[in-house]
Design a protein around this motif. Structure first.
Motif, PDB file in Angstrom:
ATOM      1  N   PHE A  94       3.525   3.820   3.181  1.00 54.73           N
ATOM      2  CA  PHE A  94       4.429   3.359   2.121  1.00 54.73           C
ATOM      3  C   PHE A  94       4.053   1.952   1.705  1.00 54.73           C
ATOM      4  CE2 PHE A  94       8.230   1.179   0.559  1.00 54.73           C
ATOM      5  CZ  PHE A  94       8.618   2.032  -0.470  1.00 54.73           C
ATOM      6  N   ASP A  95       3.706   1.109   2.673  1.00 50.18           N
ATOM      7  CA  ASP A  95       3.293  -0.255   2.351  1.00 50.18           C
ATOM      8  C   ASP A  95       2.048  -0.246   1.464  1.00 50.18           C
ATOM      9  OD1 ASP A  95       5.213  -0.502   4.332  1.00 50.18           O
ATOM     10  OD2 ASP A  95       4.290  -2.272   5.221  1.00 50.18           O
ATOM     11  N   VAL A  96       1.106   0.640   1.778  1.00 50.08           N
ATOM     12  CA  VAL A  96      -0.092   0.777   0.951  1.00 50.08           C
ATOM     13  C   VAL A  96       0.301   1.194  -0.459  1.00 50.08           C
ATOM     14  CG1 VAL A  96      -2.250   2.066   0.641  1.00 50.08           C
ATOM     15  CG2 VAL A  96      -1.540   1.346   2.936  1.00 50.08           C
ATOM     16  N   ALA A  97       1.232   2.113  -0.574  1.00 49.78           N
ATOM     17  CA  ALA A  97       1.634   2.638  -1.885  1.00 49.78           C
ATOM     18  C   ALA A  97       2.216   1.555  -2.780  1.00 49.78           C
ATOM     19  CB  ALA A  97       2.642   3.774  -1.706  1.00 49.78           C
ATOM     20  N   VAL A  98       3.016   0.650  -2.231  1.00 43.78           N
ATOM     21  CA  VAL A  98       3.694  -0.336  -3.084  1.00 43.78           C
ATOM     22  C   VAL A  98       2.931  -1.650  -3.207  1.00 43.78           C
ATOM     23  CG1 VAL A  98       5.978   0.644  -2.683  1.00 43.78           C
ATOM     24  CG2 VAL A  98       5.155  -1.192  -1.214  1.00 43.78           C
ATOM     25  N   THR A  99       1.855  -1.818  -2.468  1.00 45.23           N
ATOM     26  CA  THR A  99       1.088  -3.066  -2.560  1.00 45.23           C
ATOM     27  C   THR A  99      -0.369  -2.842  -2.958  1.00 45.23           C
ATOM     28  OG1 THR A  99       0.436  -3.051  -0.211  1.00 45.23           O
ATOM     29  CG2 THR A  99       2.522  -4.146  -0.775  1.00 45.23           C
ATOM     30  N   GLY A 100      -0.833  -1.581  -2.984  1.00 45.55           N
ATOM     31  CA  GLY A 100      -2.262  -1.342  -3.121  1.00 45.55           C
ATOM     32  C   GLY A 100      -2.836  -1.486  -4.518  1.00 45.55           C
ATOM     33  N   GLY A 101      -2.045  -1.232  -5.550  1.00 48.27           N
ATOM     34  CA  GLY A 101      -2.530  -1.402  -6.908  1.00 48.27           C
ATOM     35  C   GLY A 101      -3.178  -0.165  -7.499  1.00 48.27           C
ATOM     36  N   ASP A 102      -3.716  -0.353  -8.714  1.00 47.29           N
ATOM     37  CA  ASP A 102      -4.402   0.682  -9.491  1.00 47.29           C
ATOM     38  C   ASP A 102      -3.467   1.780  -9.992  1.00 47.29           C
ATOM     39  OD1 ASP A 102      -6.902  -0.444  -9.540  1.00 47.29           O
ATOM     40  OD2 ASP A 102      -7.696   0.726  -7.881  1.00 47.29           O
TER      41      ASP A 102
ATOM     42  N   VAL B 234       1.448  -2.057 -13.912  1.00 51.84           N
ATOM     43  CA  VAL B 234       1.291  -2.225 -12.464  1.00 51.84           C
ATOM     44  C   VAL B 234      -0.184  -2.009 -12.139  1.00 51.84           C
ATOM     45  CG1 VAL B 234       2.012  -1.459 -10.185  1.00 51.84           C
ATOM     46  CG2 VAL B 234       3.638  -1.383 -12.083  1.00 51.84           C
ATOM     47  N   SER B 235      -0.908  -3.109 -12.012  1.00 51.73           N
ATOM     48  CA  SER B 235      -2.331  -3.026 -11.701  1.00 51.73           C
ATOM     49  C   SER B 235      -2.643  -3.512 -10.296  1.00 51.73           C
ATOM     50  CB  SER B 235      -3.153  -3.822 -12.713  1.00 51.73           C
ATOM     51  OG  SER B 235      -2.716  -5.167 -12.769  1.00 51.73           O
ATOM     52  N   ASP B 236      -1.867  -4.477  -9.792  1.00 50.46           N
ATOM     53  CA  ASP B 236      -2.141  -5.086  -8.490  1.00 50.46           C
ATOM     54  C   ASP B 236      -1.136  -4.693  -7.419  1.00 50.46           C
ATOM     55  OD1 ASP B 236      -4.299  -6.326  -9.643  1.00 50.46           O
ATOM     56  OD2 ASP B 236      -3.207  -8.156 -10.124  1.00 50.46           O
ATOM     57  N   GLY B 237      -0.310  -3.688  -7.680  1.00 49.37           N
ATOM     58  CA  GLY B 237       0.690  -3.238  -6.720  1.00 49.37           C
ATOM     59  C   GLY B 237       2.086  -3.541  -7.209  1.00 49.37           C
ATOM     60  N   LEU B 238       3.006  -2.604  -7.017  1.00 45.78           N
ATOM     61  CA  LEU B 238       4.369  -2.770  -7.511  1.00 45.78           C
ATOM     62  C   LEU B 238       5.029  -4.017  -6.956  1.00 45.78           C
ATOM     63  CD1 LEU B 238       6.880  -1.735  -9.009  1.00 45.78           C
ATOM     64  CD2 LEU B 238       7.424  -0.373  -6.981  1.00 45.78           C
ATOM     65  N   ALA B 239       4.919  -4.247  -5.659  1.00 46.31           N
ATOM     66  CA  ALA B 239       5.593  -5.396  -5.052  1.00 46.31           C
ATOM     67  C   ALA B 239       5.065  -6.705  -5.618  1.00 46.31           C
ATOM     68  CB  ALA B 239       5.420  -5.363  -3.534  1.00 46.31           C
ATOM     69  N   GLY B 240       3.750  -6.833  -5.699  1.00 49.61           N
ATOM     70  CA  GLY B 240       3.170  -8.077  -6.181  1.00 49.61           C
ATOM     71  C   GLY B 240       3.378  -8.302  -7.656  1.00 49.61           C
ATOM     72  N   ASP B 241       3.247  -7.255  -8.456  1.00 51.19           N
ATOM     73  CA  ASP B 241       3.431  -7.423  -9.892  1.00 51.19           C
ATOM     74  C   ASP B 241       4.890  -7.692 -10.239  1.00 51.19           C
ATOM     75  OD1 ASP B 241       0.780  -7.248 -10.662  1.00 51.19           O
ATOM     76  OD2 ASP B 241       0.816  -5.073 -10.773  1.00 51.19           O
ATOM     77  N   LEU B 242       5.811  -7.079  -9.521  1.00 53.67           N
ATOM     78  CA  LEU B 242       7.225  -7.383  -9.729  1.00 53.67           C
ATOM     79  C   LEU B 242       7.512  -8.840  -9.387  1.00 53.67           C
ATOM     80  CD1 LEU B 242      10.100  -6.504 -10.399  1.00 53.67           C
ATOM     81  CD2 LEU B 242      10.330  -5.697  -8.042  1.00 53.67           C
ATOM     82  N   ALA B 243       6.886  -9.336  -8.323  1.00 59.18           N
ATOM     83  CA  ALA B 243       7.070 -10.746  -7.964  1.00 59.18           C
ATOM     84  C   ALA B 243       6.579 -11.662  -9.080  1.00 59.18           C
ATOM     85  CB  ALA B 243       6.338 -11.048  -6.661  1.00 59.18           C
TER      86      ALA B 243
ATOM     87  N   ALA C 253      -6.815  16.340  -4.212  1.00 58.03           N
ATOM     88  CA  ALA C 253      -7.388  16.246  -5.553  1.00 58.03           C
ATOM     89  C   ALA C 253      -6.539  15.350  -6.457  1.00 58.03           C
ATOM     90  CB  ALA C 253      -7.520  17.638  -6.163  1.00 58.03           C
ATOM     91  N   HIS C 254      -5.223  15.440  -6.319  1.00 60.88           N
ATOM     92  CA  HIS C 254      -4.324  14.605  -7.127  1.00 60.88           C
ATOM     93  C   HIS C 254      -4.550  13.128  -6.828  1.00 60.88           C
ATOM     94  CE1 HIS C 254      -0.635  13.191  -9.072  1.00 60.88           C
ATOM     95  NE2 HIS C 254      -0.425  12.472  -7.984  1.00 60.88           N
ATOM     96  N   LEU C 255      -4.603  12.756  -5.566  1.00 58.61           N
ATOM     97  CA  LEU C 255      -4.798  11.351  -5.201  1.00 58.61           C
ATOM     98  C   LEU C 255      -6.158  10.848  -5.673  1.00 58.61           C
ATOM     99  CD1 LEU C 255      -3.296  11.282  -1.589  1.00 58.61           C
ATOM    100  CD2 LEU C 255      -2.163  10.725  -3.750  1.00 58.61           C
ATOM    101  N   ALA C 256      -7.184  11.675  -5.508  1.00 57.11           N
ATOM    102  CA  ALA C 256      -8.522  11.273  -5.945  1.00 57.11           C
ATOM    103  C   ALA C 256      -8.561  11.063  -7.453  1.00 57.11           C
ATOM    104  CB  ALA C 256      -9.540  12.336  -5.534  1.00 57.11           C
ATOM    105  N   ASP C 257      -7.898  11.939  -8.204  1.00 60.55           N
ATOM    106  CA  ASP C 257      -7.907  11.833  -9.655  1.00 60.55           C
ATOM    107  C   ASP C 257      -7.152  10.594 -10.126  1.00 60.55           C
ATOM    108  OD1 ASP C 257      -8.486  13.185 -12.330  1.00 60.55           O
ATOM    109  OD2 ASP C 257      -6.313  12.912 -12.441  1.00 60.55           O
ATOM    110  N   ARG C 258      -6.042  10.285  -9.484  1.00 58.97           N
ATOM    111  CA  ARG C 258      -5.270   9.107  -9.894  1.00 58.97           C
ATOM    112  C   ARG C 258      -6.059   7.819  -9.668  1.00 58.97           C
ATOM    113  NH1 ARG C 258       0.298   9.000 -11.003  1.00 58.97           N
ATOM    114  NH2 ARG C 258      -0.176   6.797 -11.249  1.00 58.97           N
ATOM    115  N   TYR C 259      -6.927   7.799  -8.651  1.00 56.85           N
ATOM    116  CA  TYR C 259      -7.766   6.621  -8.431  1.00 56.85           C
ATOM    117  C   TYR C 259      -8.885   6.551  -9.469  1.00 56.85           C
ATOM    118  CZ  TYR C 259     -11.269   3.512  -6.540  1.00 56.85           C
ATOM    119  OH  TYR C 259     -12.202   2.505  -6.414  1.00 56.85           O
TER     120      TYR C 259
END
Length: 330
Positions: free
Chosen positions: A262-270, A219-228, A190-196
């Protein structure tokens, strides 16, 4: 079969009650807005499109909250406070008044909760999928807007809240029978669904960002990409401690079940968390101000000299390389 209400009737029924000062009850073609004395206006615009940014069967109340929330996230990241917003609503041929009523109810709830009234906009037929566009307006003291390309070497890199919940929520929505999803209990799912579904703009952090951040963005497009993007604009790079990236208990359990998430978490966005840089001697004060505002903040790295993508390293110092750096809009 009864005809549909006119645009004017729909506006009067569903959106005029949301109008703020200067909007003239949405009876005119334009609104007026003056910044508070000694302030600049801050403007941002984002749209969400069915099939791209949300599922066609998402609740209309949730779509309204998301459409406003993703824009208020940009306002907060600039150290600004909201003043109002404009709405563009492009409806498909099969829209219903019941859908619109639920959308307006959710929009009103989000508007009142954020202190950001409706100032105007447009309602049109899309000829395709629905599109919800918002232009949000905020204000900051004159000359004080916090830009994203102004990080300095030695600054600490901070991020609010937790990262990856929304991206994992999307993955769960796309494949609800995946093994890692089944390994989560109902509250975690439920937590993951709500955050999306419901981005939480960090408006409470805006004052701390204004006072202490040297650079900031959401951070809208993913932490790794937005930090870049942030560091490229500053002509700098960074080393990021992957273990310091803040994860919710739900995301932690998901990644424990399948480590590649983990890769999804830091690159997935939203995420719609705030990513900012703070001078070392201001870091403690920034974190204290954030805590006082009820927003957790984590330090994940330090801005370094040079160029190139920021490096993520695990607890053993090994580099983490991601197949995709960020969500792409095109």
């Amino acid at each position: 079969m009864s005809s549909r209400p006119t645009e004017e009737a729909l506006i009067a029924r569903y959106f005029a009650p949301l109008a703020g000062p200067g909007a003239d009850g949405l009876r005119d073609d334009a609104a007026s807005l003056a910044p508070s004395p000694g302030h600049d206006l801050v403007l941002t615009a984002d749209a969400i499109v069915s099939g791209i940014h949300y599922f066609p069967d998402d609740p209309p109340e949730s779509l309204a909250r998301k459409a406003l929330g993703v824009n208020l996230s940009d306002i907060a990241a600039k150290g600004a406070v909201p003043r109002g917003f404009l709405l563009t609503l492009a409806l498909p041929a099969d829209w219903t008044e019941a859908w619109l009523a639920r959308f307006a109810e959710g929009l009103g709830q989000a508007s009142r909760a954020s202190g950001c009234p409706l100032l105007g906009g447009d309602t049109v037929k899309s000829g395709g999928p629905p599109l919800i566009g918002v232009t949000a307006i905020g204000e900051v003291p004159t000359g004080r807007i916090v830009r994203r390309a102004t990080a300095r070497v030695g600054d600490r890199i901070c991020v609010s809240g937790t990262i990856g919940d929304a991206a994992l929520g999307l993955r769960m929505r796309l494949d609800p029978d995946a093994g890692w999803v089944r390994a989560l209990d109902a509250p975690a799912r439920a937590h993951l669904a709500d955050r999306y579904l419901h981005p939480q703009a960090r408006l409470g952090l805006a004052d701390a960002v204004l006072r202490f951040a040297t650079a900031s963005m959401d951070v809208s497009d993913g932490l790794a990409g937005d930090l870049a993007k942030m560091l490229a604009g500053a002509g700098a790079t960074a080393e990021i401690d992957a273990a310091a990236v803040p994860l919710s208990p739900a995301a932690t359990r998901a990644i424990a079940s399948r480590t590649d998430l983990f890769d999804v978490a830091v690159t997935g966005g939203d995420d719609y968390e705030i990513l900012c840089t703070v001078a070392p001697d201001s870091c403690d004060a920034f974190r204290a101000a954030a805590a006082a505002a009820g927003v957790p903040v984590s330090v994940v790295g330090t801005v370094g000299s040079g160029s190139g993508l920021p490096g993520f390293r695990d607890a053993e110092g090994a580099a983490r390389v991601f197949a995709a750096g960020a969500f792409s809009h095109f």
